[in-house]
Design an enzyme around this catalytic site. Structure first.
Site, PDB file in Angstrom:
ATOM      1  N   SER A  50       3.267   3.323   2.198  1.00  0.00           N
ATOM      2  CA  SER A  50       4.136   2.927   3.235  1.00  0.00           C
ATOM      3  C   SER A  50       3.196   4.491   3.593  1.00  0.00           C
ATOM      4  O   SER A  50       2.105   4.336   3.649  1.00  0.00           O
ATOM      5  CB  SER A  50       4.705   2.915   3.050  1.00  0.00           C
ATOM      6  N   ASP A  77       4.472  -8.527   6.614  1.00  0.00           N
ATOM      7  CA  ASP A  77       4.823  -6.824   6.548  1.00  0.00           C
ATOM      8  C   ASP A  77       5.286  -6.885   7.902  1.00  0.00           C
ATOM      9  O   ASP A  77       4.312  -7.342   8.881  1.00  0.00           O
ATOM     10  CB  ASP A  77       4.245  -6.234   6.107  1.00  0.00           C
ATOM     11  N   HIS A 128       7.195  -5.449   3.849  1.00  0.00           N
ATOM     12  CA  HIS A 128       7.376  -4.229   2.983  1.00  0.00           C
ATOM     13  C   HIS A 128       7.500  -3.842   1.711  1.00  0.00           C
ATOM     14  O   HIS A 128       7.202  -2.555   1.658  1.00  0.00           O
ATOM     15  CB  HIS A 128       7.956  -3.483   4.514  1.00  0.00           C
TER      16      HIS A 128
END
Length: 269
Positions: free
Chosen positions: A103, A218, A246
């Site tokens: 991320s 996601d 995610h």
């Protein structure tokens, strides 16, 4: 070879020290893990377990403001965070290592590759990376409001959008605790960074072989951005995780670990 865990601090500025956890420091090869917002290196527990047992050295770094690291008011932009990682790499004398970022950690890894010419990195792994863009203005405003007024509620909402697969209540509580270890100001500052900074120019500067792993479901960083990174980064491979949001490092951890291992060993090209 016996495994051991070391925890220590690395100075990255006169008044700022980052916490580093170093598992199996005599391992055959090093993987340096960069966590996502607003978590800590502990999110990679199920990677540390597996890769250390395979003989790898696993180094987890808490960014400034997060986890056990110092929490200064300043320094929350991609270049400074990438410079922090460079300081850790130099302090640990790392070379020929795998840089893995999830991320926002993936975005920091990309800036590191561009700003520091991939210093010491032989391979790059981007996991649901927040690149080339992060939060929309609307999402950022929502999270900033919660971060300023009800950060536990913000973390609850993060957890609700993070995973595609079912998570147990105990796991959710653990996840919330990781996020609340951060300071309020660093949590908010990184939201603004993800709103205001982009990485379009950085992507084309990545030279190392790159594995892009991204959850098809996601909701935080859309899968379309993984396609965009694949087009912009030379020598890159995209592996979709069809049953993940995610958090593929947990949701499909067996496949995730397998694909990352194959990539490191040169079996995934």
């Amino acid at each position: 070879m016996g495994e051991s865990m070391l925890g220590y601090y690395v100075r990255v500025e006169e008044d700022v020290h980052l916490y580093v956890e170093d598992l199996n420091p005599k391992g055959k090869r090093t993987i340096l893990f960069l966590h996502g917002w607003p978590l800590s290196h502990k999110q990679f527990e199920y990677q540390f377990n597996v890769f250390s047992s395979l003989g790898y050295r696993c180094v987890g770094v808490d960014w400034r403001g997060f986890g056990k690291s110092d929490k200064p008011i300043h320094g929350y932009h991609f270049s400074r965070l990438a410079d922090d990682i460079r300081s850790v790499v130099e302090a640990l004398q790392l070379d020929d290592f795998v840089l893995l970022g999830h991320s926002t950690g993936g975005a920091i890894a990309i800036r590191y590759m561009a700003r520091h010419q991939g210093f010491g990195v032989s391979k790059l792994v981007l996991v649901d990376a927040a690149a080339p863009v992060g939060f929309t203005a609307e999402t950022a405003e929502h999270f900033l409001n919660l971060a300023s007024n009800d950060r536990p509620k913000m973390m609850r909402e993060v957890a609700e959008s993070f995973f595609f697969q079912f998570i147990t209540r105990p796991f959710e509580e653990w996840f919330l605790h990781l996020g609340l270890e951060a300071s309020g100001w660093s949590t908010a500052a990184v939201i603004k960074m993800l709103r205001d900074e982009t990485l379009y120019d950085d992507l084309q500067k990545v030279q190392a072989p790159t594995l892009i792993v991204h959850g098809v479901h996601d909701q935080v960083i859309p899968f379309a951005q993984a396609d965009e990174m694949k087009q912009s980064i030379r020598h890159s491979i995209l592996v979709p995780l069809y049953y993940s949001g995610h958090g593929g490092f947990w949701e499909e951890r067996d496949r995730f670990n397998h694909e990352v291992h194959r990539f490191i060993e040169g079996e995934l090209t």
